[in-house]
Design an enzyme around this catalytic site. Structure first.
Site, PDB file in Angstrom:
ATOM      1  N   VAL A 217      -1.445 -39.115 -48.021  1.00 13.98           N
ATOM      2  CA  VAL A 217      -2.800 -39.466 -47.584  1.00 13.98           C
ATOM      3  C   VAL A 217      -3.762 -38.423 -48.124  1.00 13.98           C
ATOM      4  O   VAL A 217      -3.560 -37.227 -47.936  1.00 13.98           O
ATOM      5  CB  VAL A 217      -2.890 -39.517 -46.035  1.00 13.98           C
ATOM      6  CG1 VAL A 217      -4.343 -39.714 -45.593  1.00 13.98           C
ATOM      7  CG2 VAL A 217      -2.019 -40.629 -45.483  1.00 13.98           C
TER       8      VAL A 217
ATOM      9  N   ALA B  79      -5.344 -33.255 -47.736  1.00 20.02           N
ATOM     10  CA  ALA B  79      -4.310 -34.273 -47.965  1.00 20.02           C
ATOM     11  C   ALA B  79      -3.079 -33.901 -47.166  1.00 20.02           C
ATOM     12  O   ALA B  79      -2.987 -32.805 -46.611  1.00 20.02           O
ATOM     13  CB  ALA B  79      -3.962 -34.352 -49.443  1.00 20.02           C
ATOM     14  N   LYS B  80      -2.134 -34.785 -47.095  1.00 19.82           N
ATOM     15  CA  LYS B  80      -0.830 -34.466 -46.522  1.00 19.82           C
ATOM     16  C   LYS B  80       0.156 -35.504 -47.021  1.00 19.82           C
ATOM     17  O   LYS B  80      -0.220 -36.629 -47.356  1.00 19.82           O
ATOM     18  CB  LYS B  80      -0.879 -34.514 -44.986  1.00 19.82           C
ATOM     19  CG  LYS B  80       0.193 -33.664 -44.342  1.00 19.82           C
ATOM     20  CD  LYS B  80      -0.218 -32.196 -44.350  1.00 19.82           C
ATOM     21  CE  LYS B  80       0.825 -31.303 -43.736  1.00 19.82           C
ATOM     22  NZ  LYS B  80       0.322 -29.919 -43.588  1.00 19.82           N
ATOM     23  N   GLY B  81       1.423 -35.117 -47.061  1.00 21.31           N
ATOM     24  CA  GLY B  81       2.473 -36.051 -47.445  1.00 21.31           C
ATOM     25  C   GLY B  81       3.590 -35.989 -46.433  1.00 21.31           C
ATOM     26  O   GLY B  81       3.745 -34.995 -45.713  1.00 21.31           O
TER      27      GLY B  81
END
Ligand code: NAD
Length: 425
Positions: free
Chosen positions: A72, A117-119
């Site tokens: 995201v 962001a992040k995953g």
């Protein structure tokens, strides 16, 4: 304000959904304080890009499993998206969205030119062999490849991932590009362009924030730490090195307590050799819940979201909470803690050391140059201390909690970037 997230029904309130609700609540409060209009609030509440991927993984016994992965990018108005990658069985799109949103405010608050962001990949790394973990990582990266890159989105370690994971990501991306691209990830091994000081940066930031919030000599200050992983173990170590007495720590295997102070270095060796703190002979066993209720000066949640809730907040006796983890305190718990006079140094400030040194790593990679550990540490100190003093001043001037002030600054800077850039088309 309309927010594009799935509707809330009791059966669907997962920890991830709770984290996103907390993040949206904090954004709402900051937006109200800043007087942002509904359109901008909705922009800030909505991720710019969310990608869900299926990651097929060949197991050692020949079976094929398929796990879900997410990336995201919450906001890119101030620069490339930046954020960690989490491997955890219960991670979901809501959790990753919340974590990406917190990254946006954290970068803006620290004054570094990134969006958030992040995953996440919904796997338990402890249940995979190293080769399976490598296959999951490489396949996940190949699925999100169009989104990432040094100018676009730069992953880093988070829960369940480490510098080996980052090395595989860098290699997978570089093989596809046809040349080495160290700037695609941070938190890499030094030999691949990692920065001196990155491994302990988040914990160093937690130490700086804790000592700065204490405002007195650390000698004899008692500390309890929930989560003895990359962030918690080194935060405990640095605080012990500074003279604090770390009396209790916990991880998934258990919790240990020693009134006279734990030998953190010895406990780290024990945990590394046995897989956790449980069974450490030079301390008493403690329940996970009791750790939060100890009569200590400083409590450091450094595990996952939602650790401090309305259920345990009333029994917390620590006067200072320094959030090593992202989102460990729910908004309901925040209100209880504020009413009880407990000071909370919020995640987006207290654990910003990680992304700050990630930024420094990326700058070094982009210039093909490297700084000494002293230079890195000095820049980290400056950036965290500046951010802390801005937050403290605003909180004092406007009668806000440190979390509210931190969000007003972070959200305010992102809102300003949106307003200056305007809307295309
Ligand atoms: P990690 O996987 O290295 O460690 C997590 C630790 O928490 C482990 O010791 C695990 O056993 C423990 N844990 C999990 N659930 C627990 C529970 N219910 N009770 C007690 N212990 C529990 O992860 P990490 O990188 O140290 O990340 C910890 C937190 O810090 C996360 O919220 C993460 O998002 C945040 N954070 C990490 C970084 C970073 O640089 N790694 C940067 C900023 C914020």
């Amino acid at each position: 304000m309309s927010i594009m997230v799935p509707s809330k029904t009791p059966a669907l309130i997962t920890p991830g959904r709770q984290a996103l609700d907390s993040a949206l609540h904090q954004l709402g409060q900051a937006a109200e304080h800043l007087g942002l209009d509904d359109g901008l609030r909705t922009m800030l509440a909505t991720p710019r890009r969310s990608l869900t991927v299926s990651v097929p993984v060949r197991r050692e016994d020949g079976r094929l499993d398929v796990v879900q992965g997410f990336r995201v990018q919450h906001n890119v108005s101030r620069g490339p998206a930046k954020g960690g990658l989490r491997f955890h069985p219960s991670t979901d799109l809501h959790e990753v969205t919340a974590l990406a949103m917190w990254m946006t405010w954290k970068c803006a608050l620290a004054g570094i030119p990134y969006g958030g962001a992040k995953g996440g990949v919904a796997v338990d790394p402890a249940g995979l062999t190293t080769r399976e973990l490598e296959r999951v990582t490489r396949r996940y990266v190949s699925e999100i490849l169009p989104l990432i890159g040094p100018e676009k989105d730069i992953p880093a370690p988070d829960v369940g991932t480490d510098e080996q994971t980052m090395a595989w990501i860098m290699d997978t991306y570089s093989v596809s590009a046809g040349y080495s691209v160290p700037g695609v990830v941070t938190g890499k091994p030094i030999t691949l362009g990692g920065s001196l000081g990155r491994a302990g940066a988040t914990s160093r930031g937690v130490q700086i924030a804790a000592l700065s919030a204490l405002g007195r000599s650390p000698e004899g200050v008692t500390v309890a730490v929930q989560g003895f992983g990359k962030v918690g173990a080194l935060a405990a170590q640095y605080l012990a090195d500074a003279g604090c007495k770390v009396v209790a720590v916990s991880d998934l295997t258990g919790a240990v307590y020693c009134a006279g102070g734990l030998d953190v270095s010895r406990l780290r060796t024990w945990a590394a050799e046995t897989g956790g703190v449980r069974g450490y002979r030079h301390a008493d066993a403690l329940s996970h819940g009791d750790l939060f209720e100890l009569d200590v000066d400083v409590l450091i949640p450094a595990a996952l979201e939602g650790a401090i809730t309305e259920a345990n907040a009333p029994r917390i006796r620590a006067r200072l909470i320094v959030e090593g983890a992202n989102g460990p305190t729910t908004p309901e718990a925040d209100e209880i803690l504020a009413a009880n006079g407990t000071v909370v140094v919020p995640d987006i400030l207290a654990n910003a050391g990680g992304v700050i040194v990630s930024y420094l790593e990326w700058v070094q990679n982009m210039q093909a140059y490297s700084w000494s550990s002293g230079e890195v540490e000095a820049k980290l100190h400056d950036l965290i201390e500046n951010a802390f003093s801005e937050v403290k001043s605003l909180a004092a001037a406007r009668g806000l909690t440190l979390r509210q002030a931190a969000h007003v600054i972070g959200v305010g800077r992102v809102a300003e970037a949106h307003q200056m850039r305007g809307l295309y088309p």
